[in-house]
Design a protein around this motif. Structure first.
Motif, PDB file in Angstrom:
ATOM      1  N   ALA A  25       0.853  -1.203   0.000  1.00 53.72           N
ATOM      2  CA  ALA A  25       0.000   0.000   0.000  1.00 53.72           C
ATOM      3  C   ALA A  25       0.875   1.233   0.000  1.00 53.72           C
ATOM      4  N   SER A  26       0.441   2.266  -0.727  1.00 54.94           N
ATOM      5  CA  SER A  26       1.206   3.504  -0.715  1.00 54.94           C
ATOM      6  C   SER A  26       1.037   4.191   0.645  1.00 54.94           C
ATOM      7  N   GLN A  27       1.849   5.233   0.837  1.00 57.49           N
ATOM      8  CA  GLN A  27       1.884   5.929   2.127  1.00 57.49           C
ATOM      9  C   GLN A  27       0.532   6.582   2.449  1.00 57.49           C
ATOM     10  N   GLY A  28       0.318   6.887   3.687  1.00 59.13           N
ATOM     11  CA  GLY A  28      -0.888   7.630   4.086  1.00 59.13           C
ATOM     12  C   GLY A  28      -2.078   6.722   4.334  1.00 59.13           C
ATOM     13  N   GLY A  29      -3.218   7.145   3.833  1.00 58.15           N
ATOM     14  CA  GLY A  29      -4.470   6.440   4.101  1.00 58.15           C
ATOM     15  C   GLY A  29      -4.496   4.991   3.666  1.00 58.15           C
ATOM     16  N   HIS A  30      -3.825   4.688   2.554  1.00 54.65           N
ATOM     17  CA  HIS A  30      -3.808   3.303   2.067  1.00 54.65           C
ATOM     18  C   HIS A  30      -3.082   2.398   3.055  1.00 54.65           C
ATOM     19  N   SER A  31      -1.896   2.831   3.495  1.00 55.46           N
ATOM     20  CA  SER A  31      -1.141   2.067   4.496  1.00 55.46           C
ATOM     21  C   SER A  31      -1.929   1.970   5.791  1.00 55.46           C
ATOM     22  N   GLY A  32      -2.545   3.070   6.141  1.00 52.51           N
ATOM     23  CA  GLY A  32      -3.335   3.122   7.373  1.00 52.51           C
ATOM     24  C   GLY A  32      -4.391   2.025   7.411  1.00 52.51           C
ATOM     25  N   GLN A  33      -5.041   1.822   6.283  1.00 54.49           N
ATOM     26  CA  GLN A  33      -6.095   0.800   6.224  1.00 54.49           C
ATOM     27  C   GLN A  33      -5.533  -0.602   6.406  1.00 54.49           C
ATOM     28  N   ILE A  34      -4.326  -0.836   5.851  1.00 56.93           N
ATOM     29  CA  ILE A  34      -3.668  -2.144   6.037  1.00 56.93           C
ATOM     30  C   ILE A  34      -3.394  -2.357   7.527  1.00 56.93           C
ATOM     31  N   HIS A  35      -2.878  -1.314   8.189  1.00 59.44           N
ATOM     32  CA  HIS A  35      -2.552  -1.424   9.613  1.00 59.44           C
ATOM     33  C   HIS A  35      -3.787  -1.673  10.476  1.00 59.44           C
ATOM     34  N   ILE A  36      -4.886  -1.021  10.114  1.00 57.07           N
ATOM     35  CA  ILE A  36      -6.114  -1.187  10.900  1.00 57.07           C
ATOM     36  C   ILE A  36      -6.675  -2.600  10.725  1.00 57.07           C
ATOM     37  N   LEU A  37      -6.666  -3.068   9.486  1.00 57.90           N
ATOM     38  CA  LEU A  37      -7.298  -4.363   9.178  1.00 57.90           C
ATOM     39  C   LEU A  37      -6.483  -5.571   9.622  1.00 57.90           C
ATOM     40  N   PHE A  38      -5.173  -5.511   9.325  1.00 60.00           N
ATOM     41  CA  PHE A  38      -4.381  -6.725   9.504  1.00 60.00           C
ATOM     42  C   PHE A  38      -3.605  -6.711  10.808  1.00 60.00           C
ATOM     43  N   THR A  39      -4.328  -6.993  11.856  1.00 58.82           N
ATOM     44  CA  THR A  39      -3.749  -7.083  13.191  1.00 58.82           C
ATOM     45  C   THR A  39      -3.112  -8.466  13.339  1.00 58.82           C
ATOM     46  N   LYS A  73      -3.966 -10.736  15.221  1.00 52.87           N
ATOM     47  CA  LYS A  73      -5.048 -11.710  15.331  1.00 52.87           C
ATOM     48  C   LYS A  73      -5.520 -12.187  13.955  1.00 52.87           C
ATOM     49  N   VAL A  74      -5.607 -11.258  13.026  1.00 50.34           N
ATOM     50  CA  VAL A  74      -6.076 -11.610  11.679  1.00 50.34           C
ATOM     51  C   VAL A  74      -5.003 -12.413  10.945  1.00 50.34           C
ATOM     52  N   LEU A  75      -3.761 -12.026  11.156  1.00 52.66           N
ATOM     53  CA  LEU A  75      -2.652 -12.680  10.469  1.00 52.66           C
ATOM     54  C   LEU A  75      -2.391 -14.089  11.015  1.00 52.66           C
ATOM     55  N   GLY A  76      -2.688 -14.278  12.291  1.00 50.82           N
ATOM     56  CA  GLY A  76      -2.512 -15.597  12.906  1.00 50.82           C
ATOM     57  C   GLY A  76      -1.090 -16.088  12.829  1.00 50.82           C
ATOM     58  N   LYS A  77      -0.923 -17.328  12.369  1.00 48.25           N
ATOM     59  CA  LYS A  77       0.399 -17.967  12.377  1.00 48.25           C
ATOM     60  C   LYS A  77       1.220 -17.625  11.133  1.00 48.25           C
ATOM     61  N   TYR A  78       0.650 -16.856  10.210  1.00 49.30           N
ATOM     62  CA  TYR A  78       1.331 -16.642   8.936  1.00 49.30           C
ATOM     63  C   TYR A  78       2.382 -15.540   8.988  1.00 49.30           C
ATOM     64  N   GLY A  79       3.364 -15.682   8.108  1.00 46.83           N
ATOM     65  CA  GLY A  79       4.424 -14.686   8.009  1.00 46.83           C
ATOM     66  C   GLY A  79       3.988 -13.549   7.091  1.00 46.83           C
ATOM     67  N   ALA A  80       4.663 -12.395   7.214  1.00 45.64           N
ATOM     68  CA  ALA A  80       4.249 -11.259   6.389  1.00 45.64           C
ATOM     69  C   ALA A  80       5.402 -10.306   6.117  1.00 45.64           C
ATOM     70  N   ILE A  81       5.247  -9.509   5.069  1.00 47.66           N
ATOM     71  CA  ILE A  81       6.085  -8.331   4.869  1.00 47.66           C
ATOM     72  C   ILE A  81       5.136  -7.202   4.471  1.00 47.66           C
ATOM     73  N   PHE A  82       5.627  -5.986   4.644  1.00 45.92           N
ATOM     74  CA  PHE A  82       4.809  -4.836   4.261  1.00 45.92           C
ATOM     75  C   PHE A  82       5.606  -4.020   3.255  1.00 45.92           C
ATOM     76  N   ILE A  83       4.970  -3.662   2.148  1.00 46.61           N
ATOM     77  CA  ILE A  83       5.657  -2.882   1.113  1.00 46.61           C
ATOM     78  C   ILE A  83       4.928  -1.561   0.949  1.00 46.61           C
ATOM     79  N   THR A  84       5.675  -0.455   1.118  1.00 51.82           N
ATOM     80  CA  THR A  84       5.044   0.852   1.023  1.00 51.82           C
ATOM     81  C   THR A  84       5.985   1.847   0.339  1.00 51.82           C
ATOM     82  N   GLU A  85       5.656   3.116   0.440  1.00 50.75           N
ATOM     83  CA  GLU A  85       6.463   4.159  -0.197  1.00 50.75           C
ATOM     84  C   GLU A  85       6.910   5.162   0.856  1.00 50.75           C
ATOM     85  N   ASN A  86       8.028   5.829   0.560  1.00 52.76           N
ATOM     86  CA  ASN A  86       8.486   6.892   1.454  1.00 52.76           C
ATOM     87  C   ASN A  86       9.242   7.924   0.637  1.00 52.76           C
TER      88      ASN A  86
END
Lengths: 165, 159
Positions: free
Chosen positions: A12-26, A28-41
């Protein structure tokens, strides 16, 4: 083949788009799975930078240059190749993207590797579709909208399964 | 304290800051403004350009007046505090398009959070008396999170 582990790239790009990823994917939602986050700066001028233990204080974040795609369209190709390499190295099985521009090279890179591609439209658009989402409508395996009324505006593939608000 | 925020969007949001400055002498509480890229510096209240996070200011404030940005979502979902949003508008060269107007109206209809489209509606009386805390129905939000949990499990089985 059944397996317990899976790696998800959130894009997700910076700002509101990233914000929505952070709100949604806690956690708890991610559970046992691994993740990376790709954004802009805006501080990143070329290539990308990596920060350890930043996404959910546990996973890596990749920062790509901000808003540079619109001005220099050939960078779509460059960024697609870079993202492809990241997805390969991180053994990504699924990407979830919320837009904006960065979601286009991310979807292309993921599709070229046979990675399952999910696009979730931004919650802020209630009436009018936006162009990066329109492009991702064709590029994604699964296309989600956050308002029931938005589904018809994109097409039959668009699904509503709930929204942040 | 009343905290006013315009965010980090590169276009100016002078319409909001000037109006707050104008009415500040008749507002009973202290006002603090985060003015971002707006050049106008208010004379009747304190202001600053940017901060690493606006979170501490949101926490301290009694009332928040903000641009109608998606970055407010977290505030809207988890803070129990009065909020008024003022959308940036394309016709005033405050944003590239009118998505903030769309969002502000949606927020107002969905949660009761006040949207100020005409800046004259932002009066000292409104700021002095506004105490309404929006009631947020989080059912759609939980539904979407549950959907993703199931989706991730399904993809893991498939891959």
């Amino acid at each position: 083949m059944n397996k317990d582990s899976m790696n998800i790239a959130f894009v997700a790009s910076q700002g509101g788009h990233s914000g929505q990823i952070h709100i949604l994917f806690t956690k708890k939602v991610l559970g046992k799975y691994g993740a990376i986050f790709i954004t802009e700066n805006q501080k990143v001028k070329s290539g990308y930078k990596v920060k350890e233990k930043s996404f959910l204080k546990k996973f890596r974040t990749y920062f790509f240059p901000k808003d540079h795609l619109q001005l220099y369209p050939w960078r779509y190709i460059q960024e697609t190749l870079q993202l492809r390499r990241v997805f390969k190295e991180e053994k990504i099985d699924c990407i979830v993207t919320n837009g904006a521009q960065i979601s286009i090279p991310a979807c292309i890179a993921a599709r070229s590797l046979g990675i399952y591609t999910v696009f979730i439209d931004t919650v802020i658009r209630v009436k009018t579709p936006n162009w990066s989402a329109r492009a991702c409508y064709y590029l994604s395996h699964l296309f989600l909208v956050q308002h029931q009324s938005m589904a018809a505006k994109y097409g039959n593939k668009a699904k509503y399964e709930g929204g942040i608000l | 304290m009343i905290f006013v925020a315009v965010g980090t969007h590169p276009e100016s949001f002078e319409r909001l800051i000037k109006r707050i400055d104008e009415i500040a002498p008749q507002v009973k509480e202290k006002i603090l403004i985060q003015r971002g890229f707006t050049k106008y510096i208010p004379k009747n209240c304190e202001s600053f350009e940017f901060a690493d996070s606006l979170e501490p200011y949101f926490k301290k404030a009694r009332l928040v007046v903000s641009q109608s940005a998606t970055s407010l979502l977290e505030f809207v979902l988890f803070n129990k505090k009065p909020l008024i949003t003022v959308p940036r508008q394309k016709k005033f060269h405050e944003h590239l398009n009118d998505h903030q107007v769309e969002f502000a109206i949606y927020l107002q209809e969905r949660t009761g959070i006040k949207a100020v489209l005409n800046i004259d509606e932002l009066t000292p009386e409104l700021l002095n008396s506004y105490k309404k805390v929006a009631k947020i129905d989080k059912r759609n939000f939980s539904k979407l999170q549950e959907y993703f949990k199931r989706l991730f499990n399904d993809i893991a089985k498939r891959s």
